[in-house]
Enzyme design. Sequence first.
Site, PDB file in Angstrom:
ATOM      1  N   HIS A  62      -6.028   0.724  -0.068  1.00  0.00           N
ATOM      2  CA  HIS A  62      -5.419   1.251   1.158  1.00  0.00           C
ATOM      3  C   HIS A  62      -4.423   2.340   0.818  1.00  0.00           C
ATOM      4  O   HIS A  62      -4.099   2.566  -0.351  1.00  0.00           O
ATOM      5  CB  HIS A  62      -4.801   0.126   1.992  1.00  0.00           C
ATOM      6  N   HIS A  64      -1.238   2.787   1.251  1.00  0.00           N
ATOM      7  CA  HIS A  64       0.184   2.587   0.954  1.00  0.00           C
ATOM      8  C   HIS A  64       0.511   3.189  -0.417  1.00  0.00           C
ATOM      9  O   HIS A  64      -0.270   3.067  -1.359  1.00  0.00           O
ATOM     10  CB  HIS A  64       0.541   1.098   0.975  1.00  0.00           C
ATOM     11  N   ASP A  66       2.333   2.416  -2.898  1.00  0.00           N
ATOM     12  CA  ASP A  66       2.315   1.637  -4.143  1.00  0.00           C
ATOM     13  C   ASP A  66       0.911   1.513  -4.736  1.00  0.00           C
ATOM     14  O   ASP A  66       0.754   1.190  -5.911  1.00  0.00           O
ATOM     15  CB  ASP A  66       2.971   0.247  -3.970  1.00  0.00           C
ATOM     16  N   HIS A  67      -0.127   1.828  -3.937  1.00  0.00           N
ATOM     17  CA  HIS A  67      -1.499   1.686  -4.427  1.00  0.00           C
ATOM     18  C   HIS A  67      -2.172   3.015  -4.757  1.00  0.00           C
ATOM     19  O   HIS A  67      -3.244   3.026  -5.351  1.00  0.00           O
ATOM     20  CB  HIS A  67      -2.350   0.934  -3.392  1.00  0.00           C
ATOM     21  N   HIS A 140      -4.478  -6.164   6.728  1.00  0.00           N
ATOM     22  CA  HIS A 140      -3.143  -5.748   6.295  1.00  0.00           C
ATOM     23  C   HIS A 140      -2.486  -5.011   7.472  1.00  0.00           C
ATOM     24  O   HIS A 140      -3.050  -4.967   8.555  1.00  0.00           O
ATOM     25  CB  HIS A 140      -3.306  -4.848   5.058  1.00  0.00           C
ATOM     26  N   ASP A 211      -4.036  -5.639  -0.462  1.00  0.00           N
ATOM     27  CA  ASP A 211      -2.996  -6.325   0.316  1.00  0.00           C
ATOM     28  C   ASP A 211      -3.615  -6.910   1.581  1.00  0.00           C
ATOM     29  O   ASP A 211      -4.208  -6.160   2.368  1.00  0.00           O
ATOM     30  CB  ASP A 211      -1.906  -5.331   0.726  1.00  0.00           C
ATOM     31  N   HIS A 269       0.231  -8.682  -7.034  1.00  0.00           N
ATOM     32  CA  HIS A 269       1.088  -8.015  -6.046  1.00  0.00           C
ATOM     33  C   HIS A 269       2.348  -8.875  -5.868  1.00  0.00           C
ATOM     34  O   HIS A 269       2.744  -9.231  -4.763  1.00  0.00           O
ATOM     35  CB  HIS A 269       0.330  -7.835  -4.714  1.00  0.00           C
TER      36      HIS A 269
END
Length: 307
Positions: A62, A64, A66-67, A140, A211, A269
């Site tokens: 996805h 976000h 952090d990914h 998510h 997530d 995670h």
Amino acid sequence: MSLRVVFLGTAGSVPTPKRGLPAIMVRRLGERILFDCGEGVQRQMMHAKVGFHRITKVFITHMHGDHILGLPGFLQTMALLDRNRKLEVYGPPGIRRFHEAVKETVQFALTFPVEVCEVKNSGIVCKEKEYAVEAIWADHVVPNLAYALVEKPRSGEFYPEKAKALGVPEGPSWSKLQHGSSVKLSNGKTVKPEDVMGSPRPGRKIVYTGDTRPFDGFVEFAADADLLIHDATLDDKLAERAWEDGHSTPSQAAENAEKAKAKRLILTHISARYENPSMLLEQAKKIFKNTEVAEDFRRIEIPLKDF
Ligand SMILES: [Zn+2]
Ligand SMILES: [Zn+2]
């Protein structure tokens, strides 16, 4: 044939001194496949001593940060190293715009083709000769794809004594049978692969949630996984908060592993609040024994299956 998973980043949302942002590498034959590409992934790869050049595919769960924020830097380094091999990038809608915007604003010239594939529907997103990667929409706070790498069944065991007994001469004919073709003998008889081989053996399966909260359809998607890598951002006591943020708890991950009849569960995670993740492990193990908490640089070999 070796199938290995290397955890390059196991933190959730923010990195910690011990944990990098989400990135998981799967090594299969000469290929390296990345699932998520968190910031700092290049140094994590160097520490793990895994080469950049063999990475052929990147699957993003996805959008976000952090990914995904490790992807631009990774592409730039590959270009500086004069890569020419094509790189495939899969992810949810928005990934192409992200890639184009970075390319345009950061102004780096790529030396290799990047094929961006926006995944719109659940199902097989990438089909190779020996494996496929499937995706399913998870649950998510933004669209998140869970992925499964599924190997095709391997051919059965070859029995040389059966081949000899049927009069098949050792050499190219044996190899032909092993690769699924029939062989015609000089006496006019035909020997089929099933005459000299055992029944096909199942391939292996790795599932990664990205997530997500628990969601309908996941258990079927993850059925019989050899390795299930599951979001377990917050502990059971913070289940309500986990739900609000679109994450799972260790018990929820373990329930999924149990229902899916997975062989092994790895929680990942991990929120920065758990310097010691033993609480997460205990909560999951009450439901699913074969659980571990992911650690950066942990390598897991998934053995071949005979039946
Ligand atoms: Zn995340
Ligand atoms: Zn997220």
